[in-house]
Scaffold this active site. Structure first.
Site, PDB file in Angstrom:
ATOM      1  N   HIS A   1      -0.156 -19.482 -48.739  1.00 24.16           N
ATOM      2  CA  HIS A   1       1.155 -20.047 -48.402  1.00 24.16           C
ATOM      3  C   HIS A   1       1.161 -21.562 -48.382  1.00 24.16           C
ATOM      4  CE1 HIS A   1       3.681 -16.650 -47.242  1.00 24.16           C
ATOM      5  NE2 HIS A   1       2.648 -16.095 -46.648  1.00 24.16           N
TER       6      HIS A   1
ATOM      7  N   GLU B   1       0.229 -15.042 -35.557  1.00 24.43           N
ATOM      8  CA  GLU B   1       1.461 -14.543 -36.179  1.00 24.43           C
ATOM      9  C   GLU B   1       1.218 -13.136 -36.746  1.00 24.43           C
ATOM     10  OE1 GLU B   1       2.346 -16.380 -39.874  1.00 24.43           O
ATOM     11  OE2 GLU B   1       4.371 -15.578 -39.959  1.00 24.43           O
ATOM     12  N   HIS B   2       0.147 -12.993 -37.545  1.00 21.49           N
ATOM     13  CA  HIS B   2      -0.233 -11.690 -38.100  1.00 21.49           C
ATOM     14  C   HIS B   2      -1.620 -11.343 -37.595  1.00 21.49           C
ATOM     15  CE1 HIS B   2       2.098 -13.671 -41.478  1.00 21.49           C
ATOM     16  NE2 HIS B   2       2.793 -12.560 -41.343  1.00 21.49           N
TER      17      HIS B   2
ATOM     18  N   ASP C   1       4.634  -8.497 -45.517  1.00 14.92           N
ATOM     19  CA  ASP C   1       5.365  -9.630 -46.086  1.00 14.92           C
ATOM     20  C   ASP C   1       6.556  -9.147 -46.915  1.00 14.92           C
ATOM     21  OD1 ASP C   1       3.863 -11.664 -45.015  1.00 14.92           O
ATOM     22  OD2 ASP C   1       2.485 -11.799 -46.714  1.00 14.92           O
TER      23      ASP C   1
ATOM     24  N   HIS D   1      30.711 -20.276  -1.428  1.00  9.46           N
ATOM     25  CA  HIS D   1      30.475 -19.038  -2.185  1.00  9.46           C
ATOM     26  C   HIS D   1      30.875 -17.832  -1.330  1.00  9.46           C
ATOM     27  CE1 HIS D   1      28.221 -21.491  -4.956  1.00  9.46           C
ATOM     28  NE2 HIS D   1      27.860 -20.442  -5.687  1.00  9.46           N
TER      29      HIS D   1
HETATM   30  P1  NAD Z   1      10.357 -25.461 -46.777  1.00 15.26           P
HETATM   31  O1  NAD Z   1      11.606 -24.980 -47.447  1.00 15.26           O
HETATM   32  O2  NAD Z   1      10.124 -25.102 -45.360  1.00 15.26           O
HETATM   33  O3  NAD Z   1      10.312 -27.038 -46.853  1.00 15.26           O
HETATM   34  C1  NAD Z   1      10.833 -27.767 -47.922  1.00 15.26           C
HETATM   35  C2  NAD Z   1      11.633 -28.899 -47.354  1.00 15.26           C
HETATM   36  O4  NAD Z   1      10.781 -29.723 -46.560  1.00 15.26           O
HETATM   37  C3  NAD Z   1      12.240 -29.811 -48.365  1.00 15.26           C
HETATM   38  O5  NAD Z   1      13.500 -29.360 -48.750  1.00 15.26           O
HETATM   39  C4  NAD Z   1      12.322 -31.135 -47.602  1.00 15.26           C
HETATM   40  O6  NAD Z   1      13.592 -31.265 -47.096  1.00 15.26           O
HETATM   41  C5  NAD Z   1      11.351 -31.008 -46.471  1.00 15.26           C
HETATM   42  N1  NAD Z   1      10.312 -32.032 -46.564  1.00 15.26           N
HETATM   43  C6  NAD Z   1       9.265 -32.057 -47.421  1.00 15.26           C
HETATM   44  N2  NAD Z   1       8.530 -33.168 -47.212  1.00 15.26           N
HETATM   45  C7  NAD Z   1       9.131 -33.862 -46.213  1.00 15.26           C
HETATM   46  C8  NAD Z   1       8.849 -35.092 -45.543  1.00 15.26           C
HETATM   47  N3  NAD Z   1       7.783 -35.833 -45.861  1.00 15.26           N
HETATM   48  N4  NAD Z   1       9.680 -35.493 -44.559  1.00 15.26           N
HETATM   49  C9  NAD Z   1      10.751 -34.756 -44.205  1.00 15.26           C
HETATM   50  N5  NAD Z   1      11.073 -33.573 -44.812  1.00 15.26           N
HETATM   51  C10 NAD Z   1      10.273 -33.144 -45.807  1.00 15.26           C
HETATM   52  O7  NAD Z   1       9.153 -24.965 -47.719  1.00 15.26           O
HETATM   53  P2  NAD Z   1       7.559 -25.111 -47.624  1.00 15.26           P
HETATM   54  O8  NAD Z   1       7.163 -26.549 -47.491  1.00 15.26           O
HETATM   55  O9  NAD Z   1       7.009 -24.329 -48.752  1.00 15.26           O
HETATM   56  O10 NAD Z   1       7.160 -24.414 -46.265  1.00 15.26           O
HETATM   57  C11 NAD Z   1       7.373 -23.057 -46.028  1.00 15.26           C
HETATM   58  C12 NAD Z   1       6.521 -22.677 -44.837  1.00 15.26           C
HETATM   59  O11 NAD Z   1       7.028 -21.472 -44.270  1.00 15.26           O
HETATM   60  C13 NAD Z   1       5.058 -22.425 -45.189  1.00 15.26           C
HETATM   61  O12 NAD Z   1       4.263 -23.158 -44.287  1.00 15.26           O
HETATM   62  C14 NAD Z   1       4.881 -20.933 -44.940  1.00 15.26           C
HETATM   63  O13 NAD Z   1       3.608 -20.642 -44.439  1.00 15.26           O
HETATM   64  C15 NAD Z   1       5.926 -20.694 -43.896  1.00 15.26           C
HETATM   65  N6  NAD Z   1       6.380 -19.310 -43.786  1.00 15.26           N
HETATM   66  C16 NAD Z   1       6.341 -18.800 -42.535  1.00 15.26           C
HETATM   67  C17 NAD Z   1       6.798 -17.521 -42.309  1.00 15.26           C
HETATM   68  C18 NAD Z   1       6.779 -17.020 -40.875  1.00 15.26           C
HETATM   69  O14 NAD Z   1       7.402 -16.003 -40.595  1.00 15.26           O
HETATM   70  N7  NAD Z   1       6.094 -17.674 -39.966  1.00 15.26           N
HETATM   71  C19 NAD Z   1       7.306 -16.750 -43.365  1.00 15.26           C
HETATM   72  C20 NAD Z   1       7.368 -17.324 -44.649  1.00 15.26           C
HETATM   73  C21 NAD Z   1       6.910 -18.623 -44.837  1.00 15.26           C
END
Ligand code: NAD
Length: 441
Positions: free
Chosen positions: A272, A338-339, A372, A431
């Protein structure tokens, strides 16, 4: 020396849970720093709405969508051109999730406290919600399913799915995200991600087309630290779910575990994010060694080798050796993953003893990847130790219990003295007077 650093707790008497929590591997995620980064983003979107959101989108997502709201035609086109195999898999995911989440809706509870006095807990859905599907390092149509299904099962009247726009899809979210939304019957999708997305959902705005973007009452869904920090900042103005940040897997294994299964599952979650955590807790040094031996070639041959290698060798990942399963359970409870996978003899009995986890995967044939996508369970789960106090996304997340209190004159008269006594004891005599005034005449 394997990819996973090793912590040997076999010789020690395990410290109490609070101390153990400080010992288990954990990412040094600096939420305070993230809060400082996202605060100006949230402020700018509150003050300047869509214009500010689009500026941050250009900066972080490297694309400027023509409008925040995705046109209906784009949703229809994405569904029309969806690979039939992906469509069939999404349909399986949706129907299993619907089966589970439909049963999570609690019926209203009416308690006859005394003759003439009832308290009803009425479950009422949140009216309008924003559901986030990440789209940074990877895109998550599965998260569209995991957000939308419980919201619909709860009876949420109005929902918007939001996901970052993709530069290679003309500023629209990923086509599979759009198709998943369409498949679920969602017609409102916004092309915006991260902190600017949460702020826009919370405050609303006017789209480039002049269309009103109505604010929501609640935002749910997983995301990276910036999204999580923005949800923390805006909590109160909007409701949020538990913090579902960077993914974690813990595997509790004894000498019956298959090291190749364990290695594959640790890798699957490391995929991820470079900050993802993969933790093995085992009573067997032989299994720990065999997992280490299996990891190297498997990591080298998968697609996202560098991201996985970084995650597995980071401080948030590792192997913990424990003297016995009791200690293993104490460690996984302190970690509150989490898992959590249980790969031991009599896995169901071991799983029943675990107190803290977002979701538990029991035995050799229930890997986290199943959850997932297609187990029917929800994959939006608490991370960072939040599983000590919170559960994953469910139908109940979108329902508020409203207490409806109804007493007759006699039922109030019967308890009036006790109310007055407690009011006086709290030095809030008015009250009590609110009750006694009713019986004064
Ligand atoms: P994301 O959509 O969460 O983040 C992308 C966004 O981050 C961008 O649109 C931008 O706005 C912002 N961003 C990026 N760099 C930045 C910066 N320097 N400053 C401010 N904003 C910034 O997508 P991702 O980054 O791929 O993260 C997804 C996360 O979700 C992963 O860590 C994954 O492990 C997690 N996840 C968790 C679960 C759960 O249930 N816990 C399930 C699925 C995914």
């Amino acid at each position: 020396m394997g990819m996973l650093r090793r912590l040997d707790l076999r010789a020690d008497t395990l410290p109490r849970a609070a101390v153990l929590r400080g010992i288990v591997p954990r990412a040094a995620i600096d939420v305070d720093a993230a809060l400082e980064i996202v605060r100006p983003i949230v402020d700018a979107v509150r003050e300047r709405g869509v214009e500010a959101a689009l500026e941050y989108t250009e900066r972080f997502d490297k694309v400027r969508p023509a409008s925040v709201r995705v046109p209906a035609a784009a949703l229809a086109e994405a569904l029309g051109t969806l690979d039939p195999a992906v469509r069939a898999a999404l349909e399986t995911s949706i129907s299993r999730a619907r089966a589970v989440h439909a049963e999570q809706r609690r019926a209203d509870v009416v308690t006859k406290v005394v003759p003439g006095g009832t308290v009803t807990e009425r479950f009422v859905p949140v009216r309008r919600v924003g559901l986030y599907a990440p789209g940074g390092l990877a895109v998550y149509p599965s998260s569209v399913v995991m957000n939308v299904v419980p919201a619909q099962a709860a009876g949420v009247e109005s929902l918007v799915v939001a996901s970052p726009p993709q530069a290679d899809n003309g500023g629209l979210p990923h086509p599979t995200i759009l198709a998943a939304a369409a498949l679920l019957g969602v017609d409102e999708v916004w092309a915006v991600g991260g902190a600017q997305c949460v702020a826009l959902l919370a405050h609303g705005g006017t789209d480039t087309s002049g269309e009103d973007l109505e604010p929501v009452d609640m935002v749910t869904g997983p995301g990276n630290i910036y999204l999580t920090a923005a949800k923390r900042l805006l909590r109160g103005l909007i409701g949020i779910d538990a913090e579902a940040g960077t993914t974690e897997i813990a595997v509790l294994a004894d000498d019956t575990a298959d090291p190749v299964h364990v290695a594959a599952d640790l890798i699957s979650q490391a995929e991820h994010d470079p900050n993802a955590a993969s933790v093995l807790v085992t009573t067997s040094e032989a299994v720990a060694d065999a997992v280490d031996a299996a990891l190297a070639p498997m990591v080298g041959s998968t697609k996202h080798t560098e991201r996985i290698r970084t995650a597995l060798s980071g401080p948030q990942s590792g192997t913990i050796l424990v003297a016995n399963l009791d200690d293993g359970i104490a460690v996984v409870d302190a970690y509150a993953a989490e898992h959590l996978e249980i790969q031991t003899a009599d896995a169901a009995a071991v799983a029943a003893r675990v107190r803290n986890a977002g979701a538990i995967f029991v035995g050799a044939w229930s890997p986290v990847s199943l959850g997932d996508y297609c187990a029917g369970s929800n994959h939006v789960l608490p991370t960072g130790g939040c599983a000590r106090h919170s559960g994953g996304l469910s139908t109940q997340t979108f329902l508020r219990g409203i207490h409806v209190v109804e007493y007759t004159e006699q039922a109030l008269r019967d308890v009036a003295d006790q109310v007055v006594t407690l009011a006086v004891a709290e030095d809030l005599p008015a009250h009590g007077e609110a009750v006694s005034a009713r019986f004064a005449r």
